[in-house]
Design an enzyme around this catalytic site. Structure first.
Site, short mmCIF file in Angstrom:
data_model
loop_
_atom_site.label_atom_id
_atom_site.label_comp_id
_atom_site.label_asym_id
_atom_site.label_seq_id
_atom_site.Cartn_x
_atom_site.Cartn_y
_atom_site.Cartn_z
N SER A 14 0.84 -1.19 0.00
CA SER A 14 0.00 0.00 0.00
C SER A 14 0.88 1.24 0.00
CB SER A 14 -0.94 -0.02 1.22
OG SER A 14 -1.93 0.97 1.12
N ASN A 15 0.32 2.37 0.40
CA ASN A 15 1.07 3.63 0.43
C ASN A 15 0.57 4.48 1.60
OD1 ASN A 15 -1.21 5.35 -0.61
ND2 ASN A 15 -0.94 3.98 -2.37
#
Length: 255
Positions: free
Chosen positions: A26-27
């Protein structure tokens, strides 16, 4: 109200690309910018559809929220929402790649294992796909949404944003430098430059508007005001083209 009668679809937050049942890629997106846009769009009178990746934020009042996890799920929701949207804003930080396969069970480290290789495959470019469908509708004389994207960069921000606007055939892009301390991901403030062309006018020069650091809710209002002005401009331009086409047909049929 400026957006009364319009349906505005907004994507927000990160996507999570599963590696196994307990891990994902993810981020750092918090979703705050997208949620600010949804809140302001509702305040301006729009019907708002918010397609949200996993975030720890409450749904803004009066907003329809659709929760998704992965890029593929977000793509499906976005394409379904396109059908009745007049403005589409892609604010989500969508993962560029995902694991080619998701392990059925938690991946365990092995004795003596110092490295792990993960095969990644490219995710669909959601905003480019939405823009392509919108442009195709315009070419066929059909109603099409104004498409707004985001460019979160750490260097050469405007150069990358201008390229992305042109390459993905967006109507407008919001460029911001996420490397600036106190701005961007996870913060309550941001600064940006809006870059746009007038809808339906491919040869129009690029226009730009710099917005200094401010609360994300204020930036959201500025983005929406510009987007609504472009939508109105595009609607008027489309109506003018339709009138010209109708006039040409009438002339041909006049004995």
């Amino acid at each position: 109200m400026p957006a009364a009668g319009l349906t505005i679809t907004i994507t927000a937050g990160p996507t999570r690309e599963a590696l196994d049942p307990v891990r994902y890629l993810s981020n750092h997106s918090s979703g705050k910018m997208g949620y600010a846009l949804a809140s302001e769009a509702a305040a301006l009178g729009a019907r708002v559809r918010l397609i949200s990746g996993p975030v720890a934020l409450p749904t803004p009042p009066g907003v329809e929220r659709i929760d998704v996890e992965s890029a593929l799920q977000m793509q499906g929701a976005a394409e379904a929402a396109l059908q009745d949207s007049q403005v589409f804003i892609g604010c989500a930080a969508v993962a560029d790649f995902r694991p080619a396969a998701v392990a059925e069970h938690k991946l365990k480290k092995q004795v003596g294992e110092e490295q792990m290789q993960v095969h990644l495959i490219r995710n669909p470019d959601i905003i480019a796909g939405i823009a392509e469908q919108s442009q195709a509708r315009r070419a066929n004389g059909q109603p099409a949404p104004l498409v707004v994207g985001f460019a979160a960069e750490t260097r050469d921000v405007l150069r990358y944003a201008r390229d992305k606007l042109t390459r993905k055939r967006l109507d407008m892009i919001v460029a911001n430098d996420v490397s600036t301390p106190g701005l961007g991901f996870g913060s309550d403030s941001n600064a940006a430059t809006l870059v746009w062309r007038r809808p339906g006018q491919a040869n129009d020069r690029l226009h730009e508007q710099a917005i200094a650091a401010c609360p994300k809710i204020a930036l959201a209002r500025a983005i929406l005001e510009r987007a609504l002005a472009l939508h109105q401009d595009g609607a008027l331009h489309g109506a003018a083209n339709l009138n010209m086409a109708t006039s040409a047909i009438d002339d041909q049929e006049t004995p």
